[in-house]
Motif scaffolding. Structure first.
Motif, PDB file in Angstrom:
ATOM      1  N   MET A   1       0.949  -1.310   0.166  1.00  0.00           N
ATOM      2  CA  MET A   1       0.028  -0.003   0.239  1.00  0.00           C
ATOM      3  C   MET A   1       0.763   1.203  -0.096  1.00  0.00           C
ATOM      4  N   GLU A   2       0.728   2.058  -1.009  1.00  0.00           N
ATOM      5  CA  GLU A   2       1.330   3.200  -0.959  1.00  0.00           C
ATOM      6  C   GLU A   2       0.653   4.346  -0.030  1.00  0.00           C
ATOM      7  N   LYS A   3       1.675   5.245   0.617  1.00  0.00           N
ATOM      8  CA  LYS A   3       1.100   6.243   1.592  1.00  0.00           C
ATOM      9  C   LYS A   3      -0.069   7.006   0.976  1.00  0.00           C
ATOM     10  N   GLY A   4      -0.194   6.978  -0.191  1.00  0.00           N
ATOM     11  CA  GLY A   4      -1.291   7.849  -0.779  1.00  0.00           C
ATOM     12  C   GLY A   4      -2.496   6.878  -0.988  1.00  0.00           C
ATOM     13  N   GLY A   5      -2.444   5.663  -0.861  1.00  0.00           N
ATOM     14  CA  GLY A   5      -3.632   5.031  -0.578  1.00  0.00           C
ATOM     15  C   GLY A   5      -3.960   3.900  -1.524  1.00  0.00           C
ATOM     16  N   SER A   6      -3.510   3.651  -2.737  1.00  0.00           N
ATOM     17  CA  SER A   6      -3.986   2.698  -3.553  1.00  0.00           C
ATOM     18  C   SER A   6      -3.297   1.332  -2.952  1.00  0.00           C
ATOM     19  N   ILE A   7      -4.299   0.058  -3.050  1.00  0.00           N
ATOM     20  CA  ILE A   7      -3.814  -1.121  -2.507  1.00  0.00           C
ATOM     21  C   ILE A   7      -4.115  -2.436  -3.371  1.00  0.00           C
ATOM     22  N   MET A   8      -3.383  -3.439  -3.051  1.00  0.00           N
ATOM     23  CA  MET A   8      -3.491  -4.484  -4.013  1.00  0.00           C
ATOM     24  C   MET A   8      -4.710  -5.216  -3.566  1.00  0.00           C
ATOM     25  N   ASN A   9      -5.095  -6.136  -4.515  1.00  0.00           N
ATOM     26  CA  ASN A   9      -6.446  -6.896  -4.448  1.00  0.00           C
ATOM     27  C   ASN A   9      -6.188  -8.160  -3.405  1.00  0.00           C
ATOM     28  N   LEU A  10      -6.954  -7.987  -2.263  1.00  0.00           N
ATOM     29  CA  LEU A  10      -6.483  -8.744  -1.169  1.00  0.00           C
ATOM     30  C   LEU A  10      -6.804 -10.319  -1.677  1.00  0.00           C
ATOM     31  N   GLU A  11      -7.833 -10.530  -2.555  1.00  0.00           N
ATOM     32  CA  GLU A  11      -8.451 -11.578  -2.945  1.00  0.00           C
ATOM     33  C   GLU A  11      -7.046 -12.643  -3.499  1.00  0.00           C
ATOM     34  N   LYS A  12      -6.197 -11.887  -4.196  1.00  0.00           N
ATOM     35  CA  LYS A  12      -5.194 -12.491  -4.906  1.00  0.00           C
ATOM     36  C   LYS A  12      -3.572 -12.126  -4.413  1.00  0.00           C
ATOM     37  N   VAL A  38     -10.531  -4.133   3.268  1.00  0.00           N
ATOM     38  CA  VAL A  38     -10.980  -5.230   3.522  1.00  0.00           C
ATOM     39  C   VAL A  38     -12.597  -5.526   4.033  1.00  0.00           C
ATOM     40  N   VAL A  39     -12.888  -4.196   4.453  1.00  0.00           N
ATOM     41  CA  VAL A  39     -14.230  -4.008   4.850  1.00  0.00           C
ATOM     42  C   VAL A  39     -15.329  -4.170   3.724  1.00  0.00           C
ATOM     43  N   GLU A  40     -14.875  -3.167   2.438  1.00  0.00           N
ATOM     44  CA  GLU A  40     -15.450  -3.462   1.415  1.00  0.00           C
ATOM     45  C   GLU A  40     -15.539  -4.972   0.970  1.00  0.00           C
ATOM     46  N   LEU A  41     -14.334  -5.701   0.686  1.00  0.00           N
ATOM     47  CA  LEU A  41     -14.264  -7.129   0.314  1.00  0.00           C
ATOM     48  C   LEU A  41     -15.176  -8.050   1.248  1.00  0.00           C
ATOM     49  N   GLY A  42     -15.230  -7.645   2.590  1.00  0.00           N
ATOM     50  CA  GLY A  42     -15.818  -8.504   3.503  1.00  0.00           C
ATOM     51  C   GLY A  42     -14.735  -9.359   4.276  1.00  0.00           C
ATOM     52  N   PHE A  43     -14.845  -9.510   5.635  1.00  0.00           N
ATOM     53  CA  PHE A  43     -14.112 -10.252   6.304  1.00  0.00           C
ATOM     54  C   PHE A  43     -14.154 -11.791   5.784  1.00  0.00           C
ATOM     55  N   ARG A  44     -15.256 -12.247   5.496  1.00  0.00           N
ATOM     56  CA  ARG A  44     -15.665 -13.453   5.302  1.00  0.00           C
ATOM     57  C   ARG A  44     -15.060 -13.996   3.813  1.00  0.00           C
ATOM     58  N   LYS A 139     -13.049 -12.618  15.317  1.00  0.00           N
ATOM     59  CA  LYS A 139     -13.153 -12.510  13.750  1.00  0.00           C
ATOM     60  C   LYS A 139     -13.020 -13.796  13.371  1.00  0.00           C
ATOM     61  N   GLY A 140     -12.796 -15.109  14.009  1.00  0.00           N
ATOM     62  CA  GLY A 140     -12.869 -16.292  13.533  1.00  0.00           C
ATOM     63  C   GLY A 140     -11.347 -16.644  12.807  1.00  0.00           C
ATOM     64  N   ILE A 141     -10.326 -15.808  13.040  1.00  0.00           N
ATOM     65  CA  ILE A 141      -8.968 -16.086  12.401  1.00  0.00           C
ATOM     66  C   ILE A 141      -8.166 -16.993  13.332  1.00  0.00           C
ATOM     67  N   ILE A 142      -8.350 -17.159  14.435  1.00  0.00           N
ATOM     68  CA  ILE A 142      -7.892 -18.334  15.290  1.00  0.00           C
ATOM     69  C   ILE A 142      -9.002 -18.757  15.914  1.00  0.00           C
ATOM     70  N   ASP A 143      -8.919 -20.149  16.372  1.00  0.00           N
ATOM     71  CA  ASP A 143      -9.997 -20.856  17.021  1.00  0.00           C
ATOM     72  C   ASP A 143      -9.739 -20.803  18.593  1.00  0.00           C
ATOM     73  N   ASP A 144      -8.516 -20.823  19.119  1.00  0.00           N
ATOM     74  CA  ASP A 144      -8.631 -21.340  20.373  1.00  0.00           C
ATOM     75  C   ASP A 144      -8.447 -19.953  21.234  1.00  0.00           C
ATOM     76  N   ASP A 145      -9.182 -19.480  22.327  1.00  0.00           N
ATOM     77  CA  ASP A 145      -8.956 -18.310  23.167  1.00  0.00           C
ATOM     78  C   ASP A 145      -7.847 -18.421  24.126  1.00  0.00           C
ATOM     79  N   LEU A 146      -6.757 -18.041  23.699  1.00  0.00           N
ATOM     80  CA  LEU A 146      -5.412 -17.810  24.330  1.00  0.00           C
ATOM     81  C   LEU A 146      -5.439 -16.974  25.644  1.00  0.00           C
TER      82      LEU A 146
END
Length: 375
Positions: A1-12, A38-44, A139-146
């Protein structure tokens, strides 16, 4: 991500590409652009197994815990520092947050303790790590509540900073600074009379001072922790002092919204709260040879340190808040009013401010008097 704001496609976005991006000089941890994507894409819809751990930390920083409020930049930077330290430990031990074990979290806390951090610092670090791990579970990223394996950090009241500030000390400093240093005189007078946090004072605006005719007092509206606004009193004698300070710096003393800070630099800009805090503490400490009570505070602190006790006795801006609490209580204000004045969320915090005052005033020895035996 450049500091200006454009980002890569997270899906790829591959793990390699993500690591390259996060470790590059171009990546700005505090730019929210990628989080918005990420919010636009949806966490799921994000393949979390393909996302590097650093990106999880980035998302934690920007995913606000509640609607209608945002973490301050200073808070984000603190969270980043503590969580990044934890992540470095994770990489060295487990390799990834996803393969972290309960024992690893416990060992991290023990490692921090062995490094000599104070209990209050250990508690702060643990709270950030706890919030980070809870976020990943939610967020369902890890299963175990450490967090279930994390040790509670005990902070004894006796080991906290001694915030006592006595009338004789306050008056001696005010008398001295009124003649020798009007900057410190104004700063001290404002802090003890308002109970402002140093960051609240640094951020305050002159245009937010107003007169309330129903009670015949001036007030200053400030924004404190969790973006809560409150009004603090500006007594007439204090107002005259701040007006004089402003006029010495060629700013108006008239009550109007001129866009300047309440406590301005000569340039018209806001002071950094860190600068004000260090300046205040260091200036008072420099009077060690001038005032015996400052010298005694330093000696007492050093003696405690030699005995293995980390108790601070030096006068800081926060010491002034404790003085304000005791002062208003002595003038007849009840504890709830003092709590509101200081902007405390919990009454237990205010109670802690007043605990030492009550400890001496209600001491059994007071009932006996100055001599043990009457003759």
């Amino acid at each position: 991500m450049e500091k200006g704001g454009s980002i890569m496609n997270l899906e790829k976005l591959s793990t390699y590409e993500s690591n390259q991006l996060l470790n590059s000089d171009e990546f700005d941890w505090f730019n929210p652009s990628m989080y918005k994507r990420v919010v636009e894409l949806g966490f799921r819809n994000v393949e979390w197994n393909e996302i590097p751990d650093e990106l999880l930390l980035y998302l934690f920083l920007h995913d606000e815990p509640s609607l209608g409020s945002k973490r301050k930049e200073t808070t984000k930077k603190e969270y980043f520092r503590e969580a990044k330290q934890f992540m470095d430990y994770v990489f060295q031990t487990s390799g990834s947050i996803r393969s972290l074990h309960h024992e690893d979290v416990q060992n991290y806390q023990l490692q921090l303790e062995q490094q000599g951090y104070k209990s209050t610092t250990l508690r702060r670090k643990s709270v950030v790590i706890q919030q980070f791990l809870s976020y990943l579970v939610n967020k369902g990223i890890i299963d175990d509540d450490l967090t279930k394996s994390m040790k509670r950090i005990s902070v004894k009241k006796e080991t906290l900073v001694n915030r006592d500030f006595y009338d004789t000390e306050v008056q001696a400093l005010l008398d001295y600074y009124q003649e020798e240093d009007y900057f410190m005189y104004t700063l001290l007078y404002v802090l003890i009379s308002t109970g402002l946090r140093i960051q609240e004072l640094a951020d305050a605006k002159w245009g937010n001072v107003f007169y309330q005719p129903e009670v015949g007092l001036y007030f200053l509206t400030v924004v404190g922790k969790r973006d809560k606004a409150r009004e603090v009193p500006i007594f007439e004698d204090v107002l005259e002092v701040i007006k004089e300070f402003r006029m010495r710096r060629r700013f108006t003393g008239e009550l109007k919204n001129d866009g300047t800070p309440f406590f301005p630099k000569a340039s018209g800009q806001h002071y950094s709260f860190k600068y004000l805090s260090q300046k205040f503490s260091n200036e008072i400490l420099s009077l060690q040879g001038q005032f015996e009570f400052i010298n005694q505070r330093v000696q007492r602190e050093e003696a405690m340190k030699e005995e293995g006790h980390n108790i601070k006795y030096r006068i800081t801006p926060h010491t002034c808040r404790h003085y304000t609490a005791s002062y208003f209580l002595s003038k007849g204000a009840d504890q709830k009013a003092v709590q509101d004045l200081l902007g405390h969320e919990s009454s237990s915090t205010t109670d802690g401010y007043l605990r030492r005052k009550r400890k001496f005033e209600e001491h059994a020895a007071v009932k006996v008097g100055k001599t043990f035996m009457s003759h």
